[in-house]
Design an enzyme around this catalytic site. Sequence first.
Site, PDB file in Angstrom:
ATOM      1  N   ASP A  22     -37.272 -12.295  37.504  1.00 41.37           N
ATOM      2  CA  ASP A  22     -36.011 -11.886  38.119  1.00 41.37           C
ATOM      3  C   ASP A  22     -35.155 -13.100  38.484  1.00 41.37           C
ATOM      4  O   ASP A  22     -35.687 -14.170  38.778  1.00 41.37           O
ATOM      5  CB  ASP A  22     -36.330 -11.055  39.378  1.00 41.37           C
ATOM      6  CG  ASP A  22     -35.128 -10.262  39.844  1.00 41.37           C
ATOM      7  OD1 ASP A  22     -34.151 -10.133  39.079  1.00 41.37           O
ATOM      8  OD2 ASP A  22     -35.168  -9.764  40.983  1.00 41.37           O
ATOM      9  N   HIS A  39     -30.120 -15.209  30.934  1.00 40.63           N
ATOM     10  CA  HIS A  39     -31.227 -14.664  30.134  1.00 40.63           C
ATOM     11  C   HIS A  39     -31.661 -15.680  29.063  1.00 40.63           C
ATOM     12  O   HIS A  39     -32.850 -15.854  28.807  1.00 40.63           O
ATOM     13  CB  HIS A  39     -30.813 -13.349  29.457  1.00 40.63           C
ATOM     14  CG  HIS A  39     -30.465 -12.269  30.443  1.00 40.63           C
ATOM     15  ND1 HIS A  39     -31.217 -12.000  31.552  1.00 40.63           N
ATOM     16  CD2 HIS A  39     -29.437 -11.386  30.479  1.00 40.63           C
ATOM     17  CE1 HIS A  39     -30.672 -10.995  32.232  1.00 40.63           C
ATOM     18  NE2 HIS A  39     -29.588 -10.610  31.598  1.00 40.63           N
ATOM     19  N   LEU A 133     -54.964 -15.261  23.898  1.00 40.89           N
ATOM     20  CA  LEU A 133     -54.130 -14.745  24.993  1.00 40.89           C
ATOM     21  C   LEU A 133     -53.449 -13.471  24.513  1.00 40.89           C
ATOM     22  O   LEU A 133     -52.841 -13.455  23.438  1.00 40.89           O
ATOM     23  CB  LEU A 133     -53.060 -15.773  25.397  1.00 40.89           C
ATOM     24  CG  LEU A 133     -51.968 -15.262  26.345  1.00 40.89           C
ATOM     25  CD1 LEU A 133     -52.526 -14.997  27.747  1.00 40.89           C
ATOM     26  CD2 LEU A 133     -50.812 -16.249  26.443  1.00 40.89           C
TER      27      LEU A 133
HETATM   28  C1  FPP Z   1     -33.903 -10.060  35.428  1.00 36.84           C
HETATM   29  O1  FPP Z   1     -32.863 -10.873  35.876  1.00 36.84           O
HETATM   30  C2  FPP Z   1     -34.235 -10.324  34.048  1.00 36.84           C
HETATM   31  C3  FPP Z   1     -34.125  -9.444  33.017  1.00 36.84           C
HETATM   32  C4  FPP Z   1     -33.599  -8.082  33.187  1.00 36.84           C
HETATM   33  C5  FPP Z   1     -34.452  -9.802  31.639  1.00 36.84           C
HETATM   34  C6  FPP Z   1     -35.600 -10.746  31.418  1.00 36.84           C
HETATM   35  C7  FPP Z   1     -35.468 -11.271  30.057  1.00 36.84           C
HETATM   36  C8  FPP Z   1     -35.668 -12.542  29.667  1.00 36.84           C
HETATM   37  C9  FPP Z   1     -36.159 -13.625  30.555  1.00 36.84           C
HETATM   38  C10 FPP Z   1     -35.320 -12.853  28.277  1.00 36.84           C
HETATM   39  C11 FPP Z   1     -36.330 -13.051  27.265  1.00 36.84           C
HETATM   40  C12 FPP Z   1     -37.667 -12.509  27.410  1.00 36.84           C
HETATM   41  C13 FPP Z   1     -38.614 -12.590  26.444  1.00 36.84           C
HETATM   42  C14 FPP Z   1     -39.937 -12.002  26.737  1.00 36.84           C
HETATM   43  C15 FPP Z   1     -38.406 -13.212  25.130  1.00 36.84           C
HETATM   44  P1  FPP Z   1     -31.550 -10.190  36.421  1.00 36.84           P
HETATM   45  O2  FPP Z   1     -30.582 -10.085  35.308  1.00 36.84           O
HETATM   46  O3  FPP Z   1     -31.883  -8.888  37.090  1.00 36.84           O
HETATM   47  O4  FPP Z   1     -31.091 -11.242  37.484  1.00 36.84           O
HETATM   48  P2  FPP Z   1     -30.325 -10.968  38.856  1.00 36.84           P
HETATM   49  O5  FPP Z   1     -31.267 -10.164  39.714  1.00 36.84           O
HETATM   50  O6  FPP Z   1     -30.109 -12.352  39.403  1.00 36.84           O
HETATM   51  O7  FPP Z   1     -29.064 -10.248  38.527  1.00 36.84           O
END
Ligand code: FPP
Length: 248
Positions: A22, A39, A133
């Site tokens: 997050d 992201h 893994l």
């Molecule tokens: C939450 O941050 C994150 C996500 C919804 C997406 C997670 C995805 C990645 C890290 C990209 C790639 C992953 C892989 C496995 C290749 P948020 O957008 O909710 O952040 P915020 O709470 O600060 O708004």
Amino acid sequence: METVLQQIDREHLPKHVAIIMDGNGRWAKERGEDRLFGHLHGVQSVRDIVEASAEIGIQYLTLYAFSTENWDRPQAEVAGLMELLVNTVRREVDQMKKNGIRLHVIGDFSMLPPSARQELSEALEMTAENDHLHLILALSYSGRWDLTQAFRQLAQKVLAGELYTESIDADVISAHLATRNFPDPELMIRSSGEHRISNFLLYQLAYAELYFTETLWPDFRRQHLYEALIDYQQRERRFGKTSEQLTP
Ligand code: FPP
């Protein structure tokens, strides 16, 4: 001086670590950038954590990459995230194959675009022989979705006369969850200072130790994972028993 890595007891690692990644959006906002920029940088953290987990000897790593609720985000962000996920898997699959990493995906695939489904199933096949893994991507996943699909399967089996209602216990429920082939996580990490489970592995986290860090996901690197593992190893896991019952 002893490094953080040396403080980790390799004999008492959690077998399965689950992570809610997050804070990508806030990380991007702090820099005056679009959420997708966060992201994109989050992928670097994914790489580092997968590599470190494989090196240290964690057997199962589940990453919450996209929740069923995330489909409600602005269309451009959803499309961008999907593209990023699929492109990352495509780019990394050869390396995963070489490094003994087996990819799994759990979630409601009916929501995924057919091209993404195709791409993912090829990656699953390519790494199917590996077992160093197990990397489990929770994609279009939510804990309530998982429980719902499990209960539907159970109801169908009871209706078809294949299962007695009285036979349904915790193990039978586990065996119908999307995580049926994996042990329950002993450690759940969430980045970015939020203290919630957010519809992640609701059933499977029953006895997990929860670790929360203020670090935003794009800044989360292997030393943060090591810190979480050390914290985990300092806790006493009692599973409802008393401390005296645990020490022989
Ligand atoms: C939450 O941050 C994150 C996500 C919804 C997406 C997670 C995805 C990645 C890290 C990209 C790639 C992953 C892989 C496995 C290749 P948020 O957008 O909710 O952040 P915020 O709470 O600060 O708004």
